[in-house]
Structure formats: structure tokens, C-alpha cells
Motif scaffolding. Structure first.
Motif, PDB file in Angstrom:
ATOM      1  N   VAL A  86       8.278  10.117  -7.729  1.00 27.75           N
ATOM      2  CA  VAL A  86       8.338   9.370  -8.984  1.00 27.75           C
ATOM      3  C   VAL A  86       7.269   8.279  -9.045  1.00 27.75           C
ATOM      4  O   VAL A  86       6.594   8.121 -10.074  1.00 27.75           O
ATOM      5  N   ILE A  87       7.095   7.500  -7.971  1.00 30.06           N
ATOM      6  CA  ILE A  87       6.147   6.379  -8.010  1.00 30.06           C
ATOM      7  C   ILE A  87       4.714   6.859  -8.273  1.00 30.06           C
ATOM      8  O   ILE A  87       4.020   6.300  -9.131  1.00 30.06           O
ATOM      9  N   PRO A  88       4.218   7.891  -7.570  1.00 30.54           N
ATOM     10  CA  PRO A  88       2.868   8.371  -7.897  1.00 30.54           C
ATOM     11  C   PRO A  88       2.757   8.905  -9.319  1.00 30.54           C
ATOM     12  O   PRO A  88       1.704   8.759  -9.958  1.00 30.54           O
ATOM     13  N   MET A  89       3.816   9.528  -9.834  1.00 27.38           N
ATOM     14  CA  MET A  89       3.771  10.016 -11.207  1.00 27.38           C
ATOM     15  C   MET A  89       3.650   8.862 -12.189  1.00 27.38           C
ATOM     16  O   MET A  89       2.899   8.927 -13.165  1.00 27.38           O
ATOM     17  N   ALA A 120       2.327   6.004 -11.475  1.00 28.96           N
ATOM     18  CA  ALA A 120       0.962   5.507 -11.290  1.00 28.96           C
ATOM     19  C   ALA A 120      -0.032   6.347 -12.077  1.00 28.96           C
ATOM     20  O   ALA A 120      -0.968   5.817 -12.695  1.00 28.96           O
ATOM     21  N   LEU A 121       0.176   7.657 -12.075  1.00 25.06           N
ATOM     22  CA  LEU A 121      -0.719   8.540 -12.803  1.00 25.06           C
ATOM     23  C   LEU A 121      -0.648   8.267 -14.302  1.00 25.06           C
ATOM     24  O   LEU A 121      -1.666   8.216 -14.997  1.00 25.06           O
ATOM     25  N   LEU A 122       0.569   8.074 -14.810  1.00 22.24           N
ATOM     26  CA  LEU A 122       0.734   7.781 -16.227  1.00 22.24           C
ATOM     27  C   LEU A 122       0.135   6.432 -16.606  1.00 22.24           C
ATOM     28  O   LEU A 122      -0.235   6.199 -17.752  1.00 22.24           O
ATOM     29  N   PHE A 178      -4.416   1.980  -5.310  1.00 26.57           N
ATOM     30  CA  PHE A 178      -3.916   2.625  -6.525  1.00 26.57           C
ATOM     31  C   PHE A 178      -4.546   4.005  -6.713  1.00 26.57           C
ATOM     32  O   PHE A 178      -3.846   5.008  -6.855  1.00 26.57           O
ATOM     33  N   TRP A 179      -5.888   4.059  -6.705  1.00 23.28           N
ATOM     34  CA  TRP A 179      -6.582   5.316  -6.977  1.00 23.28           C
ATOM     35  C   TRP A 179      -6.603   6.239  -5.762  1.00 23.28           C
ATOM     36  O   TRP A 179      -6.370   7.449  -5.888  1.00 23.28           O
ATOM     37  N   GLY A 180      -6.918   5.679  -4.607  1.00 18.96           N
ATOM     38  CA  GLY A 180      -7.018   6.500  -3.400  1.00 18.96           C
ATOM     39  C   GLY A 180      -5.694   6.800  -2.748  1.00 18.96           C
ATOM     40  O   GLY A 180      -5.598   7.712  -1.923  1.00 18.96           O
ATOM     41  N   GLY A 181      -4.657   6.012  -3.113  1.00 22.78           N
ATOM     42  CA  GLY A 181      -3.330   6.231  -2.549  1.00 22.78           C
ATOM     43  C   GLY A 181      -2.385   6.896  -3.522  1.00 22.78           C
ATOM     44  O   GLY A 181      -2.105   8.086  -3.433  1.00 22.78           O
ATOM     45  N   LEU A 182      -1.913   6.127  -4.518  1.00 18.63           N
ATOM     46  CA  LEU A 182      -0.877   6.626  -5.415  1.00 18.63           C
ATOM     47  C   LEU A 182      -1.366   7.722  -6.361  1.00 18.63           C
ATOM     48  O   LEU A 182      -0.740   8.781  -6.467  1.00 18.63           O
ATOM     49  N   VAL A 183      -2.460   7.465  -7.078  1.00 20.38           N
ATOM     50  CA  VAL A 183      -2.937   8.452  -8.041  1.00 20.38           C
ATOM     51  C   VAL A 183      -3.391   9.720  -7.320  1.00 20.38           C
ATOM     52  O   VAL A 183      -3.089  10.841  -7.740  1.00 20.38           O
ATOM     53  N   ARG A 184      -4.121   9.549  -6.235  1.00 17.31           N
ATOM     54  CA  ARG A 184      -4.550  10.714  -5.447  1.00 17.31           C
ATOM     55  C   ARG A 184      -3.353  11.538  -4.993  1.00 17.31           C
ATOM     56  O   ARG A 184      -3.356  12.773  -5.050  1.00 17.31           O
ATOM     57  N   MET A 185      -2.287  10.863  -4.544  1.00 15.91           N
ATOM     58  CA  MET A 185      -1.095  11.567  -4.105  1.00 15.91           C
ATOM     59  C   MET A 185      -0.462  12.360  -5.242  1.00 15.91           C
ATOM     60  O   MET A 185      -0.061  13.522  -5.073  1.00 15.91           O
TER      61      MET A 185
END
Length: 321
Positions: free
Chosen positions: A43-46, A48-50, A218-225
Motif C-alpha cells: 500500500v505505501i509504495p502505491m 507514493a506512486l500516486l 522517495f524515487w529510488g525506494g518507494l516509487v521504484r518498489m
């Protein structure tokens, strides 16, 4: 020649796990904290993506962020496609011990579960593909419009929240017998931490700022995931629903070319299900398979051997008439 006779090589570990009367398919249920971690890492990466659009407008997106995200995405997704999938699940090639350990670590950095858990689920998928027992078939609710919609959601993400775990004793006895790999896989939490902390550390060092550390995380961790998750889940959902079927298989697996690059060749899914132990999935003209190319490099350097490359005769026997 029947379809069943060409669906998998006789020594495919996934196929060998399927005989009737064998050990139960399912093992223990996930504990509460394990289930909570699944929710958190999905859920958290999703979210972050949004949130990427307002982040871009508010903070900006630098080249270092793009580079960090791309590097960690590539390392993680290849760890899954080459390591978790082609090496450990289907034994498409044998590798030196250090390379097997490295592939376990890099696959863990994609944060899709430990190597042992991932392989057990995927061998179960192949043993019962698109049938009763498949953990993530998009056809589990039938072929009505509502059933297809429910099935797509289940195959793409819903199955991840199922607390019933695949029985490791049945599906991965070979891996459980390997003490080194079992220990490295058990350190999954450590590799997840490394996967999330390193992008932040690099972002901070490369820009020499706290803002760089935050955007790196944010970008290399959560969004990338999140991107890595959805590309992999799309193989489970889209590639069993949409695309071409040039090869015969026992299920509804298909080739979906738009995902070929991002999935490192995994979206040539029809050939994979027709011949699971094959080290190359993109076997037709113009089909890019980055994972197969990496295995080729491993072989050239002497790090991998007994690679199961496709043969003209084998492919001809699998082609639809």
C-alpha cells in the motif's frame, strides 16, 4: 504429440511438485505481523506512486533521482527474473555459489518476498496454472464480465493478501536442504532495509543535501518498489489474459510485448509456460529478453553453466500449427 507432453521438461521442479496424493498445497497461515508487513510494502509504495505528480510539481525531479531509481529497479527486477525465477524456480541454469547468493540478495531487494517464499508460490503456480490451486489465476471467478474483473484484480494484487501460505515442504524441498541459501533468504528483512536505505544515502551524498536524501528515498525506494511490484504482478494478470499465443501450453499464458523491456523479457509468457525450464523466453524474431542476455554474460564469464537454451527442434515441437 499432446500438449501435456511438451508443457515442461521432465525435470522441471515446478512440474515435479504437482503429482496427485502429494503433500498438501498450503502450509501455515501468515502471522499478524507478517500480514501487516505485506499491507505496508504494497500500500505505501502505491500511495507514493500516486503522489508522484504533486511531488514533481512541488519539489522537482532531478537526474540523480532518475538514475538512482533506474539502477535499483534494474538490480531488483533482474534479481527476480534471473535469480528467483529462472535460476531457483525452474533451474534454467546452474550457477557458482557466490552468484546464487548474490541473486538471492538482489532478488530480495525487489521486496517481493523472500526467495524461498517466492519460489514456492511460483512453483505452485506452474503446477496448477489457471486451475484449482493456482495462487493467482485471473480466471478463478470465471469468464463473465464481472468474473473477469474480479479475476484480474485477484491475479494482479488481491492474492498477495491471502494469508494462506504455500507449503514449502512440498514445493521447495531442494532449496530447504541448502543451508547457505536458507540462511541468506531468511535475512530478507536486512536486504529490504538495504534496498530502502541505500537510495536515500546515495541521494544525500550525490547532492550533499537532506533534500537529496529524501527524494532519493522517495524515487529510488518507494516509487521504484511500486513500479517493480506492478510490472511483476502484470505478468500474473495481463499475461494470462491479453496477447499472442504462438506456442502450445496447458493454460492461458500469453505474450504481451509492451511489457518486454520493463519486465526484462518476462512478458514473453506464453513460451515460458510452454517450456518453463528454458533460459530464454523471447525466442522469436524481435523479442527482446534482457534477462536471457544477462544469463548469456554469466555463462561467458564462467559463472553459470548447464544453461538450457532453446533449440530449433524444441521450439518447432511447441509451435501451434
Amino acid at each position: 504429440m499432446s500438449v501435456d507432453s511438451v508443457e515442461a521438461a521432465p525435470d522441471d521442479p515446478a512440474r515435479d511438485a504437482a503429482p496427485a496424493g502429494a503433500k498438501p498445497i498450503l502450509g501455515d497461515r501468515r502471522s499478524g505481523w507478517q500480514q501487516g508487513l505485506v499491507w505496508a510494502f504494497v500500500v505505501i509504495p502505491m500511495i507514493a506512486l500516486l503522489a508522484t505528480v504533486p511531488v514533481v510539481w512541488g519539489w522537482g525531479l532531478g537526474w540523480w533521482d532518475v538514475a538512482i531509481g533506474a539502477v535499483f529497479y534494474t538490480v531488483g527486477i533482474l534479481g527476480v527474473t534471473v535469480g528467483y525465477h529462472r535460476h531457483f524456480t525452474h533451474r534454467s541454469f546452474k550457477a557458482q555459489r557466490w552468484l546464487s547468493v548474490a541473486l538471492t540478495i538482489t532478488g530480495s531487494m525487489a521486496i517481493q518476498g523472500s526467495m524461498m517464499a517466492w519460489v514456492a508460490d511460483h512453483r505452485r503456480h506452474h503446477a496448477f496454472s489457471d486451475k484449482e490451486g493456482d495462487p493467482h489465476s485471473p480466471w478463478r471467478y470465471g469468464s463473465t464480465p464481472w468474473g473477469v474483473a474480479r479475476g484480474f484484480f485477484w491475479a494482479h494484487i488481491g492474492w498477495v493478501f491471502d494469508r494462506k501460505k504455500t507449503n514449502w515442504d512440498r514445493f521447495i524441498p531442494d532449496l530447504l536442504a541448502d543451508r547457505v541459501l536458507r540462511r541468506v533468504s531468511a535475512l530478507f528483512g536486512l536486504w529490504v532495509t538495504v534496498s530502502l536505505v541505500l537510495p536515500a544515502l546515495l541521494g544525500g551524498l550525490l547532492t550533499w543535501s537532506w533534500a537529496g536524501a529524501v527524494t532519493g528515498f522517495f524515487w529510488g525506494g518507494l516509487v521504484r518498489m511500486a513500479v517493480c511490484h506492478h510490472v511483476t504482478w502484470s505478468i500474473n494478470s495481463i499475461c494470462h489474459m491479453i496477447g499472442a499465443r504462438p506456442f502450445r501450453s496447458r493454460d492461458r499464458s500469453r505474450n504481451f510485448w509492451p511489457l518486454a523491456i520493463l519486465s526484462m523479457g518476462e512478458s514473453w509468457h506464453n513460451l515460458h509456460h510452454a517450456d518453463p525450464t528454458c533460459a530464454r523466453h523471447g525466442v522469436l524474431k524481435g523479442q527482446i529478453d534482457i534477462s536471457a542476455r544477462l544469463i548469456w554474460f554469466f555463462e561467458k564469464f564462467g559463472w553459470a553453466h548447464d544453461v538450457r537454451w532453446p533449440t530449433t527442434r524444441r521450439l518447432a515441437s511447441l509451435r501451434r500449427s
